[in-house]
Each structure stands twice: as structure tokens, then as C-alpha cells.
Scaffold this motif. Structure first.
Motif, PDB file in Angstrom:
ATOM      1  N   GLY A   1       0.814  -1.203   0.000  1.00 50.92           N
ATOM      2  CA  GLY A   1       0.000   0.000   0.000  1.00 50.92           C
ATOM      3  C   GLY A   1       0.849   1.255   0.000  1.00 50.92           C
ATOM      4  N   ARG A   2       0.163   2.367  -0.014  1.00 52.95           N
ATOM      5  CA  ARG A   2       0.817   3.666  -0.069  1.00 52.95           C
ATOM      6  C   ARG A   2       1.235   4.106   1.323  1.00 52.95           C
ATOM      7  NH1 ARG A   2      -2.103   9.327  -1.726  1.00 52.95           N
ATOM      8  NH2 ARG A   2      -0.276  10.388  -2.597  1.00 52.95           N
ATOM      9  N   PRO A   3       2.532   4.314   1.567  1.00 50.64           N
ATOM     10  CA  PRO A   3       2.962   4.704   2.911  1.00 50.64           C
ATOM     11  C   PRO A   3       2.482   6.102   3.264  1.00 50.64           C
ATOM     12  CG  PRO A   3       4.788   4.856   1.371  1.00 50.64           C
ATOM     13  CD  PRO A   3       3.663   4.211   0.631  1.00 50.64           C
ATOM     14  N   VAL A   4       2.205   6.311   4.542  1.00 54.88           N
ATOM     15  CA  VAL A   4       1.788   7.613   5.054  1.00 54.88           C
ATOM     16  C   VAL A   4       2.958   8.215   5.826  1.00 54.88           C
ATOM     17  CG1 VAL A   4       0.230   8.841   6.610  1.00 54.88           C
ATOM     18  CG2 VAL A   4      -0.639   6.963   5.192  1.00 54.88           C
ATOM     19  N   VAL A   5       3.309   9.447   5.460  1.00 51.50           N
ATOM     20  CA  VAL A   5       4.380  10.158   6.142  1.00 51.50           C
ATOM     21  C   VAL A   5       3.803  11.440   6.724  1.00 51.50           C
ATOM     22  CG1 VAL A   5       6.666  11.184   5.956  1.00 51.50           C
ATOM     23  CG2 VAL A   5       6.059   9.252   4.488  1.00 51.50           C
ATOM     24  N   VAL A   6       4.057  11.689   7.995  1.00 46.23           N
ATOM     25  CA  VAL A   6       3.669  12.947   8.619  1.00 46.23           C
ATOM     26  C   VAL A   6       4.899  13.836   8.721  1.00 46.23           C
ATOM     27  CG1 VAL A   6       2.919  14.053  10.766  1.00 46.23           C
ATOM     28  CG2 VAL A   6       1.677  12.072   9.873  1.00 46.23           C
ATOM     29  N   VAL A   7       4.771  15.050   8.215  1.00 50.97           N
ATOM     30  CA  VAL A   7       5.821  16.050   8.311  1.00 50.97           C
ATOM     31  C   VAL A   7       5.390  17.064   9.369  1.00 50.97           C
ATOM     32  CG1 VAL A   7       7.103  17.863   7.119  1.00 50.97           C
ATOM     33  CG2 VAL A   7       6.480  15.760   5.895  1.00 50.97           C
TER      34      VAL A   7
ATOM     35  N   ILE B   1       1.011  14.121   5.120  1.00 48.89           N
ATOM     36  CA  ILE B   1       0.246  15.074   5.924  1.00 48.89           C
ATOM     37  C   ILE B   1       1.250  15.996   6.604  1.00 48.89           C
ATOM     38  CG2 ILE B   1      -1.340  15.379   7.864  1.00 48.89           C
ATOM     39  CD1 ILE B   1      -2.297  12.487   7.328  1.00 48.89           C
ATOM     40  N   VAL B   2       1.062  17.296   6.441  1.00 49.02           N
ATOM     41  CA  VAL B   2       1.911  18.297   7.094  1.00 49.02           C
ATOM     42  C   VAL B   2       1.119  18.922   8.228  1.00 49.02           C
ATOM     43  CG1 VAL B   2       3.291  20.382   6.794  1.00 49.02           C
ATOM     44  CG2 VAL B   2       3.047  18.775   4.893  1.00 49.02           C
ATOM     45  N   VAL B   3       1.687  18.956   9.423  1.00 54.62           N
ATOM     46  CA  VAL B   3       1.012  19.585  10.558  1.00 54.62           C
ATOM     47  C   VAL B   3       1.884  20.716  11.099  1.00 54.62           C
ATOM     48  CG1 VAL B   3      -0.262  17.506  11.179  1.00 54.62           C
ATOM     49  CG2 VAL B   3       1.975  17.907  12.210  1.00 54.62           C
ATOM     50  N   ASP B   4       1.224  21.788  11.527  1.00 54.85           N
ATOM     51  CA  ASP B   4       1.942  22.929  12.082  1.00 54.85           C
ATOM     52  C   ASP B   4       1.023  23.634  13.068  1.00 54.85           C
ATOM     53  OD1 ASP B   4       4.565  24.804  10.936  1.00 54.85           O
ATOM     54  OD2 ASP B   4       3.145  25.730  12.310  1.00 54.85           O
ATOM     55  N   LYS B   5       1.598  24.107  14.163  1.00 58.02           N
ATOM     56  CA  LYS B   5       0.795  24.778  15.190  1.00 58.02           C
ATOM     57  C   LYS B   5       0.397  26.188  14.794  1.00 58.02           C
ATOM     58  CE  LYS B   5       4.789  26.511  17.811  1.00 58.02           C
ATOM     59  NZ  LYS B   5       5.474  26.528  19.124  1.00 58.02           N
TER      60      LYS B   5
ATOM     61  N   LEU C   1      -0.700  20.341  -1.214  1.00 55.74           N
ATOM     62  CA  LEU C   1      -0.347  19.481  -0.084  1.00 55.74           C
ATOM     63  C   LEU C   1      -1.479  19.446   0.946  1.00 55.74           C
ATOM     64  CD1 LEU C   1       3.352  20.603   0.614  1.00 55.74           C
ATOM     65  CD2 LEU C   1       2.582  18.614  -0.695  1.00 55.74           C
ATOM     66  N   ASP C   2      -1.539  18.373   1.705  1.00 57.84           N
ATOM     67  CA  ASP C   2      -2.471  18.265   2.829  1.00 57.84           C
ATOM     68  C   ASP C   2      -1.798  18.902   4.041  1.00 57.84           C
ATOM     69  OD1 ASP C   2      -4.182  17.591   4.882  1.00 57.84           O
ATOM     70  OD2 ASP C   2      -4.176  15.433   4.492  1.00 57.84           O
ATOM     71  N   VAL C   3      -2.032  20.205   4.216  1.00 56.74           N
ATOM     72  CA  VAL C   3      -1.413  20.960   5.307  1.00 56.74           C
ATOM     73  C   VAL C   3      -2.478  21.272   6.349  1.00 56.74           C
ATOM     74  CG1 VAL C   3      -0.144  23.029   5.961  1.00 56.74           C
ATOM     75  CG2 VAL C   3       0.258  21.981   3.720  1.00 56.74           C
ATOM     76  N   ARG C   4      -2.234  20.876   7.572  1.00 54.97           N
ATOM     77  CA  ARG C   4      -3.191  21.062   8.663  1.00 54.97           C
ATOM     78  C   ARG C   4      -2.595  22.057   9.662  1.00 54.97           C
ATOM     79  NH1 ARG C   4      -5.225  14.700   9.253  1.00 54.97           N
ATOM     80  NH2 ARG C   4      -5.361  14.364   6.973  1.00 54.97           N
TER      81      ARG C   4
ATOM     82  N   ILE D   1      -2.969  10.866  14.644  1.00 47.71           N
ATOM     83  CA  ILE D   1      -2.642  10.466  13.276  1.00 47.71           C
ATOM     84  C   ILE D   1      -1.609   9.353  13.351  1.00 47.71           C
ATOM     85  CG2 ILE D   1      -1.755  11.222  11.040  1.00 47.71           C
ATOM     86  CD1 ILE D   1      -2.442  14.091  11.883  1.00 47.71           C
ATOM     87  N   GLU D   2      -1.811   8.298  12.588  1.00 49.70           N
ATOM     88  CA  GLU D   2      -0.823   7.220  12.516  1.00 49.70           C
ATOM     89  C   GLU D   2      -0.048   7.348  11.208  1.00 49.70           C
ATOM     90  OE1 GLU D   2      -2.279   3.333  13.219  1.00 49.70           O
ATOM     91  OE2 GLU D   2      -3.201   3.840  15.158  1.00 49.70           O
ATOM     92  N   ALA D   3       1.237   7.025  11.269  1.00 49.05           N
ATOM     93  CA  ALA D   3       2.091   7.186  10.092  1.00 49.05           C
ATOM     94  C   ALA D   3       3.135   6.089  10.040  1.00 49.05           C
ATOM     95  CB  ALA D   3       2.771   8.545  10.117  1.00 49.05           C
ATOM     96  N   ASP D   4       3.576   5.801   8.817  1.00 53.11           N
ATOM     97  CA  ASP D   4       4.660   4.841   8.627  1.00 53.11           C
ATOM     98  C   ASP D   4       6.027   5.479   8.851  1.00 53.11           C
ATOM     99  OD1 ASP D   4       3.033   2.542   7.569  1.00 53.11           O
ATOM    100  OD2 ASP D   4       2.512   4.068   6.085  1.00 53.11           O
ATOM    101  N   ALA D   5       6.091   6.807   8.718  1.00 54.99           N
ATOM    102  CA  ALA D   5       7.354   7.524   8.882  1.00 54.99           C
ATOM    103  C   ALA D   5       7.048   8.967   9.246  1.00 54.99           C
ATOM    104  CB  ALA D   5       8.181   7.468   7.597  1.00 54.99           C
ATOM    105  N   ILE D   6       8.030   9.642   9.835  1.00 56.82           N
ATOM    106  CA  ILE D   6       7.863  11.046  10.198  1.00 56.82           C
ATOM    107  C   ILE D   6       9.106  11.833   9.793  1.00 56.82           C
ATOM    108  CG2 ILE D   6       6.224  10.780  12.094  1.00 56.82           C
ATOM    109  CD1 ILE D   6       8.566  10.843  14.046  1.00 56.82           C
ATOM    110  N   VAL D   7       8.878  13.099   9.448  1.00 57.20           N
ATOM    111  CA  VAL D   7       9.957  14.065   9.213  1.00 57.20           C
ATOM    112  C   VAL D   7       9.726  15.215  10.173  1.00 57.20           C
ATOM    113  CG1 VAL D   7      11.100  15.570   7.552  1.00 57.20           C
ATOM    114  CG2 VAL D   7      10.107  13.403   6.777  1.00 57.20           C
ATOM    115  N   LEU D   8      10.684  15.466  11.037  1.00 56.64           N
ATOM    116  CA  LEU D   8      10.549  16.466  12.105  1.00 56.64           C
ATOM    117  C   LEU D   8      11.384  17.687  11.752  1.00 56.64           C
ATOM    118  CD1 LEU D   8      11.113  13.826  14.908  1.00 56.64           C
ATOM    119  CD2 LEU D   8       8.901  14.817  14.291  1.00 56.64           C
ATOM    120  N   THR D   9      10.722  18.813  11.449  1.00 63.44           N
ATOM    121  CA  THR D   9      11.457  19.990  10.990  1.00 63.44           C
ATOM    122  C   THR D   9      11.313  21.190  11.915  1.00 63.44           C
ATOM    123  OG1 THR D   9       9.645  20.852   9.621  1.00 63.44           O
ATOM    124  CG2 THR D   9      11.133  19.243   8.609  1.00 63.44           C
TER     125      THR D   9
END
Length: 327
Positions: free
Chosen positions: A3-9, A31-35, A119-122, A147-155
Motif C-alpha cells: 500500500g501507499r505509505p503515510v508520512v507525517v511532516v 500530511i503536514v502539521v503545524d501549530k 499538499l495536505d497541510v493542517r 494520526i498514525e504514520a509509517d514515517a515522520i519528518v521532524l522539521t
């Protein structure tokens, strides 16, 4: 991986948005999340009445072929344009051999909004805790479902990244590395004027001494309909003034700037706690060990600490995550 991996940035600054675009191009669901309420991070623009002011990053420069190509693409898209070339000093351009400076169109956030397109920016999404379970990451969000993800990028800046990560989800050696990244604060004064500032080309100055590191007239820069100054304090002055009231900050930072007889009619003070990366890790990103795929990236990595460094870090971090997911 099936399947298609989900990555949260985590983080919608230039590093996070660049990483997200690269990951989408590789076929990941991102999925990109930002406060914050808007994209761009420190690539920020504010409106005060009719005035428009860039109050974070003032321009972008390129020292690598990859980032030159990025800026050219932004120019082609109409979200970046040349501002000036050369080395800037207290009285204007002091040498013509400095790199070309590009500003955003209509302002610096124009670049970030372009990067976020599609992009899916939240936004306004506060991450409370990040941990892993059953080989997946769980990103817990305030007042929302996780949110569940297969990988994360922490910026996010390293201290914020460490605050989000559950202690059990990061090796002590990786924590130590991230703790080595240091930041300087910066106070920005945004001042709307009742007439032309008198600051000659290129409408910006970099004082050699004193509490001000940089100031620019956003009207002369080409982004504001009315004269409006952005003034950045030095790191030392920012620390000294940090707890003082806004009126005192405005008075102290504008005292040494010749405003050619015009006056401030409105002002705002913004405090950037993690404004500039002062101690960087030399690698372009940090791959976290012993956990599902996870990378820390941003302007705290590499050699420059500039917008170019953040974008490069995000791009290379995404490449690393893509390789791990495909492997």
C-alpha cells in the motif's frame, strides 16, 4: 511495504514543505502539521493596515546548483524576483561580488504558499506527543484524533522536536545530537511610517555596530504600499530586551536609525525565540535510530543555517525516508 505509505511532516516551514513535496513526488501519502495559523515558519509576512512587512527571513540566496534551480522555478511561478546583488553594509551595497538576493512575491510568504499548493497541510494543529507502536508512529494532536504514520519528518526547531518526542522513542545518542543544536533569538520591530524613510537603494542596511543587525523599508523593497520598516535586533540585543515592554523595545531599536524626519504611526514587536541556528550539526539531517523511519531536519543542519540550508535539509531528509520506505 504494502500500500501507499503515510508520512507525517511536522512543521510547515521551508524545510517541511520541501520535504513534503519531495515525498509526494515519490508516491507517499503526506500530511503536514503545524501549530501556526499560516505556512512558512520564519518565512513570514505581516500586514498592519495598508503596510505589508516581511518580518522573518528577508530574502533567499543560492550557493548550490540545486537551490539555484529551485529559485528559478519560483521565479517562473511568479513567487520570487531579484531584489539586489552584492554585500550590504551600513551605507548600502559595499561590494558587488555578493550573491543575488531574491525576495518573495508578493512577499516572502508567497514562496511558502506556493510550496504548500496541493499538499495536505493542517494548520493550528498542536502536536502533544509523538511515539511509536506496532512499527508505526502515533502523532497525538490536541483536541483531535491522533494520526498514525509509517514515517515522520521532524522539521521544528530541535528543542520543540525533543519536547514532542516521547523519551522512549528516541535513543540517548540521538537526543544528545539534537541538544547540540543552538539558536539565537531575534526581536523584530515592525514600524509603519508617515512618510518615505529616505533609505536609499536597496532600501536595506546592515549596521556595523549597535543593537540593530538589519533594517529595511518594505516599500522600497517593493512589497508595501506605504513606508514600513522591518528592524531586526542582534542576538545580544534581543536577549537584553526580551523581557522589556514593547514600547521600550521600539524606542531602543529605532533610536539609532535616521528616519529622515518622518515618524512612526503604528508598530508591532515580534519575538523569534528560535530565529537563527547558531550551532549546527554538520550533516544535512539526522536519521533517528532504533525506531520506525524518522528523520530530524531543518535549518539546524548543514553548514549555512539559511533558507537554502533548510530547504536542502528537507529535500535530502525526504530522499532518505523514501529509500527506507522502499527498502
Amino acid at each position: 511495504m504494502i500500500g501507499r505509505p503515510v508520512v507525517v511532516v511536522v512543521g510547515a516551514g521551508v524545510a517541511g514543505l520541501t520535504a513534503a513535496r519531495s515525498l509526494v513526488e515519490s508516491g507517499a501519502g503526506v500530511i503536514v502539521v503545524d501549530k501556526s495559523r499560516g505556512v512558512g515558519g520564519r518565512m513570514a509576512t505581516r500586514r498592519i493596515g495598508d503596510a505589508v512587512l516581511d518580518h522573518g527571513a528577508q530574502f533567499v540566496t543560492a550557493r548550490t546548483d540545486w537551490f539555484r534551480a529551485e529559485i528559478q522555478a519560483w521565479e517562473h511561478a511568479g513567487v520570487a524576483t531579484p531584489w539586489f546583488e552584492g554585500t550590504l553594509g551600513a551605507d548600502g551595497i559595499t561590494a558587488s561580488d555578493g550573491p543575488a538576493r531574491h525576495r518573495g512575491v508578493p512577499a516572502m510568504t508567497g514562496i511558502a504558499k506556493h510550496l504548500a499548493t496541493g499538499l495536505d497541510v493542517r494548520l493550528s494543529t498542536h502536536v502533544d506527543r509523538i511515539h511509536h507502536a506496532d512499527r508505526r508512529w502515533v502523532i497525538e494532536i490536541s483536541d483531535r484524533f491522533p494520526i498514525e504514520a509509517d514515517a515522520i519528518v521532524l522539521t521544528a526547531p530541535a528543542p520543540q522536536t525533543l519536547a514532542m518526542l516521547d523519551p522512549a522513542s528516541i535513543d540517548s545518542s540521538d537526543r544528545t545530537r539534537l541538544e547540540q543544536i543552538g539558536y539565537d533569538p531575534c526581536i523584530a520591530v515592525l514600524a509603519v511610517l508617515d512618510g518615505p524613510s529616505g533609505i536609499g537603494h536597496p532600501a536595506a542596511r546592515r549596521p556595523a555596530a549597535g543593537p540593530v543587525a538589519w533594517y529595511a523599508d518594505n516599500a522600497g523593497k517593493g512589497i508595501s504600499a506605504v513606508p514600513a520598516l522591518t528592524v531586526h535586533a542582534t542576538a545580544a540585543a534581543s536577549r537584553a530586551l526580551w523581557e522589556l515592554d514593547d514600547a521600550t523595545v521600539v524606542t531602543d531599536l529605532l533610536a539609532g536609525i535616521d528616519l529622515a524626519g518622518v515618524h512612526v504611526v503604528d508598530s508591532h514587536v515580534h519575538r523569534w525565540r528560535f530565529a537563527r541556528s547558531a550551532e549546527l550539526l554538520p550533516e544535512a539531517f539526522l536519521l533517528l535510530g532504533g525506531v520506525p523511519p524518522a528523520v530530524a531536519a531543518g535549518d539546524g543542519f548543514g553548514t549555512s543555517g539559511r533558507v537554502e540550508g533548510a530547504a536542502t535539509s528537507g529535500h535530502l531528509a525526504a530522499t532518505a525516508i523514501t529509500g527506507l520506505l522502499r527498502g
